[in-house]
Design an enzyme around this catalytic site. Structure first.
Site, PDB file in Angstrom:
ATOM      1  N   HIS A 112      -2.438   3.760  -2.993  1.00 19.11           N
ATOM      2  CA  HIS A 112      -2.200   3.592  -4.415  1.00 19.11           C
ATOM      3  C   HIS A 112      -0.725   3.304  -4.641  1.00 19.11           C
ATOM      4  CE1 HIS A 112      -2.655   4.079  -8.705  1.00 19.11           C
ATOM      5  NE2 HIS A 112      -1.613   4.877  -8.711  1.00 19.11           N
ATOM      6  N   GLY A 117      -1.298 -28.768  16.281  1.00 12.19           N
ATOM      7  CA  GLY A 117      -1.623 -27.993  15.088  1.00 12.19           C
ATOM      8  C   GLY A 117      -2.634 -28.696  14.194  1.00 12.19           C
TER       9      GLY A 117
END
Lengths: 458, 440
Positions: free
Chosen positions: A437, A39
């Site tokens: 929305h 990683g």
């Protein structure tokens, strides 16, 4: 007996492990060599643990303003040690994820320090193992850099690595460097109560961002009580009685008990045997072409060690491009200016493409449009109205040349603009696509419409 | 209205051209601006475009035949319009000794058969259900087709806007995006190919530059073919002599700096612009290097048009700065900038593309000290220019630092001799070492 791989990747960071997975996906026999933890910096001491800590900081800040939401408590404690523990748990989980993915794709993981002994030949110095590969990808990343006048000692002068592990907030921390790393730590330590001073050599914070974003962010951080000293370089440091006194090129000296160096990184290109192979380098960065190939046949390089654009997702994209080039697939040219960039303090700074100034420099006739988050129902409901979404568009075609945003979690909006750029959408499509929305993403729609003077909520 | 398709003149020295291939067949609908045939000049294979819309009713010249410039090689007209069996007023095409067309091909296409002429008419009038004559104009047909296909077109919004801006018919654009989606790049490519009316082709193939991969064979682009043909011909036919001379550019570099301070960023002059000017002036005294050699004699060209080699992604062109000796250094700088831009955009005019009478090629920007150029036929000379480098020189018994540049003249030994070349270079040197003369 030496193993022969189609692809050997040196370094298992976000560039290397993604390259390895893509190679395995394309049917190549693949190995990845890592001297530290899977990683790389990103997962272990970079993006991921810092995002965990920043989330803590956000929660702490909400708690501090609990009254806004009608929440009051006595004896509230903010344990930074627990925040660090949480971030390590997050890291552990993500690193396990990488190990799982590599296993799933039958990628050989070789532990140790790699050194190229000849084209296609790698010696693992720590174990003496020999590895042969038809193609080698160097993805060794970069490490924190010191200042000429100030070197990290891990105690009073630290880098991000130590900062991620501090279990109590410093009383007064001076952060050298007002880029993403510096600003994120400023936000974090300030949330936990440190007195924070950010020192930046250039005239503004996050200097690679659009100027409006820098200015607005400076105001937002000042509101949180972070002192910002721009246009000031560190000219010297004195240690006395457990405190550090920093002399600056402009203004009063800064006295603090901890200094955090956030002045960038330098490439990990030494000790790999690159000089002997004649690999072209520039100031330590490995020189690559658009297919990520170095000047040595069979040798590619990706990520921070190339010094192109030091971001995890760029390294991953470079890794995929390198492997697809090796596999003989049609090259997908990386447009570095299309790479999204974000600073994860709150409000976040997020951008993609050209800034207003860059677009003008390149001779574009531009139109800009800005939607303030003050006008966003969602932002008001969240109580996070600080910020804006700004679009820079080509006046002739409406091409979205750049988007520059400041606000709560606005980094999440970058993907939408990245897709718009990739599909060659214009501001009109951004404005016409119906957005849900109430969301902050509506501000992107409003800014898109604004290019045509058709904003509805401004 | 019928539109003749004629053999275009692709350069002042072009007298005839060979029809390589018809891209449209008799009876095919063509639109104004569409490529209808490939012709070969002595320099390149070039596509020619239709100047009118309709149906390619007749082709008067077969593939492989050579005809003089201006010869009517075909006619585009409405489906029902009457067209002649032979080109009006044109001499019948000759089979050039240089090109031996296969008799079958040449003969079959030239005498137009009445049948071929009838076909489009009959199909037009009979296949319509109501007996209504079909709308004659190919343009109308094409419009209908393109609007129908537009609905099926996958095209990016930006490509659409770019096409509107450049007035490009999207139906004519080949998409290279996922699933054949038309991207902006595709539109830009189409726009540059559609180019100028003169349509000097060879700049175009550069945009389709082949990607070379290890272990694979890439087909030759037309530009590569033309370069290969011309350079081979040159090396086979022209006995080259190479003469290298070093010149002290210290004063020229100073003058350039002064000029650039005076002219400002917009009008910057390069060293190469000064070399172009020096060459043009020196050529006035050495017409043999502004000439073409044939067995019939040495033809000196009326104008001094200096070709400036410009590297493109897949090859190079050497467009001409016309009447270079009559242009000031600043005008040359302007012209070379415009030419470079147009060359890269594939928008050179025919005259620029083929009009050069002497070539200058410069690799100085790559720190090349000196090299030699191959003469581009039918020219008789070429100048290869190296980098300006800081070197020690001896002046009046003293070692000093100077800016030195090496140039190599290639000359056609059939037309001229080494001594003439040396004298020509002496003039070039005198001009560059006393650069004020370049301003006169």
């Amino acid at each position: 007996m030496a193993e022969t791989y189609d692809v050997a990747v040196i370094g298992a960071g976000p560039g290397g492990y993604i390259a390895a997975i893509r190679a395995a996906q394309l049917g190549m026999r693949t190995a990845v060599i890592e001297r530290g933890a899977l990683g790389g910096v990103c997962l272990n001491i970079g993006c991921i643990p810092s995002k965990a800590l920043l989330r803590n900081a956000e929660v702490v800040n909400l708690a501090r303003h609990g009254e806004t939401f009608g929440i009051t408590y006595r004896d509230v404690q903010f344990d930074m040690g627990k925040a660090v523990d949480r971030s390590r748990a997050v890291v552990e989980r993500m690193v396990k994820g990488v190990a799982f993915l590599l296993r799933k794709h039958k990628i050989e993981v070789i532990a140790g320090q790699a050194r190229l002994t000849a084209p296609g030949k790698i010696a693992i110095d720590t174990s003496g193992q020999q590895v042969s590969a038809r193609n080698i990808i160097i993805a060794t990343g970069a490490r924190n850099r010191d200042l000429p006048s100030l070197a990290a000692d891990g105690k009073a002068v630290i880098t991000s690595t130590e900062a991620l592990a501090l279990r109590t907030p410093p009383r007064h921390i001076a952060i050298i460097g007002g880029g993403a790393v510096g600003v994120e730590f400023a936000y974090y330590f300030r949330a936990y109560g440190s007195e924070v001073t950010v020192v930046e050599l250039l005239p503004r914070l996050v200097p690679q961002e659009d100027e409006e974003v820098s200015r607005h962010l400076e105001r937002a951080l000042a509101k949180q009580g972070i002192a910002v000293r721009t246009g000031a370089g560190v000219t010297g440091a004195e240690h006395a009685g457990g405190r550090v006194r920093l002399a600056l090129s402009a203004g009063e000296p800064v006295e603090c008990d901890t200094v955090l160096l956030g002045v960038g990184v330098r490439p990990n290109s030494e000790g790999l045997g690159l000089e002997a192979l004649g690999v072209a380098m520039e100031r330590g960065n490995i020189v690559i072409n658009e297919r990520m190939a170095t000047n040595v046949p069979g040798l590619c390089a990706i990520g921070d060690v190339t010094g192109k654009l030091l971001l995890a997702h760029v390294a991953s994209a470079q890794g995929v491009a390198a492997v697809e080039g090796i596999a003989g697939l049609a090259p997908r040219a990386l447009r570095y200016e299309d790479m999204p960039r974000a600073t994860y303090c709150q409000p976040q700074a997020a951008s993609i493409g050209l800034t207003e100034a860059q677009a003008r420099e390149r001779g574009y006739e531009i139109k800009t449009s800005k939607a303030a988050l003050m006008a966003s129902g969602k932002a008001v409901a969240l109580g996070e109205t600080d910020g804006f979404v700004k679009i820079v568009a080509d006046a002739k075609t409406g091409e979205v040349l750049g988007a520059h945003m400041l606000g709560h979690d606005v980094s999440e909006l970058l993907g939408e603009v990245a897709v718009t750029r990739l599909l060659e959408g214009t501001a009109l499509e951004l404005g016409r696509a119906v957005h849900p929305h109430p969301t902050i993403s509506e501000s992107l729609m409003e800014a898109g419409l604004g290019i045509y003077g058709e904003s509805l909520n401004v | 209205m019928a539109t003749d398709v004629i053999m275009p003149q692709m350069g002042f020295d072009m007298k005839e051209g060979t029809l390589v291939r018809w891209l449209k067949r008799e009876g095919d609908a063509v639109r104004k601006g569409e490529m209808i045939a490939e012709i070969e000049t002595d320099k390149a294979v070039v596509e020619i475009e239709a100047f009118g819309s309709g149906v390619l009713r007749k082709t008067y010249v077969g593939e492989g035949q050579t005809v003089p410039v201006g010869y009517v090689i075909g006619v585009i007209a409405a489906a029902g319009e009457t067209v002649g069996d032979r080109p009006a007023g044109g001499a019948p095409p000759k089979a050039s000794p240089a090109h031996h067309p296969s008799p079958g091909k040449g003969v079959a296409a030239a005498p137009a058969s009445g049948e071929a002429m009838q076909r489009p008419q009959s199909s037009a009038s009979h296949e319509r259900a109501g007996g209504q004559p079909m709308p004659a104009s190919g343009e109308a047909v094409q419009r209908a087709q393109s609007s129908a296909s537009l609905e099926r077109l996958k095209v990016s919004p930006l490509a659409k806007r770019e096409a509107e801006e450049r007035k490009i018919d999207l139906a004519q654009v080949t998409g290279t995006g996922p699933g054949g989606r038309i991207t902006r790049e595709d539109v830009v490519r189409q726009a540059t190919q559609a180019g100028t009316p003169a349509k000097a082709g060879p700049a175009t193939p550069a945009l389709g530059a082949a990607t070379l991969r290890f272990g694979e064979t890439a087909p030759l682009t037309r530009m590569r073919q033309a370069i290969a043909r011309n350079m081979t011909r040159s090396k086979q036919e022209i006995p080259h002599v190479y003469i290298t001379a070093a010149m002290d550019m210290t004063r020229a570099v100073d003058l350039r700096q002064q000029l650039n301070e005076a002219l400002g960023a917009e009008a910057r002059v390069s060293v190469n612009d000064m070399v172009l000017r020096a060459c043009a002036l020196a050529l006035r005294g050495y017409p043999v290097f502004n000439a073409s050699y044939t067995e019939a004699g040495i033809t000196v060209h009326p104008q001094i048009n200096i070709g400036m080699a410009i590297a493109l992604p897949d090859g190079l062109v050497a467009p001409a700065i016309l009447e270079c000796d009559k242009k000031s250094v600043a005008e040359i700088a302007q012209a070379s900038k415009v030419l470079a831009e147009r060359a890269r955009a594939g928008r050179l005019t025919a005259q620029e593309y083929t009009g050069a009478t002497f070539n200058v090629t410069n690799l100085g920007m790559h720190q090349v000290e000196s090299f030699s150029a191959i003469i581009t036929p039918p020219q008789t000379g070429a100048l290869a220019v190296g980098a300006v480098q800081q070197e020690p020189v001896v002046r009046g018994g003293q070692v000093q630092e100077a800016s030195v540049m090496r140039v190599t003249l290639s000359l056609d030994h059939r037309a001229a001799d080494g001594a003439q070349g040396a004298l020509f270079l002496k003039d070039v040197r005198a001009l560059l070492e006393n650069p004020v003369r370049l301003l006169l």
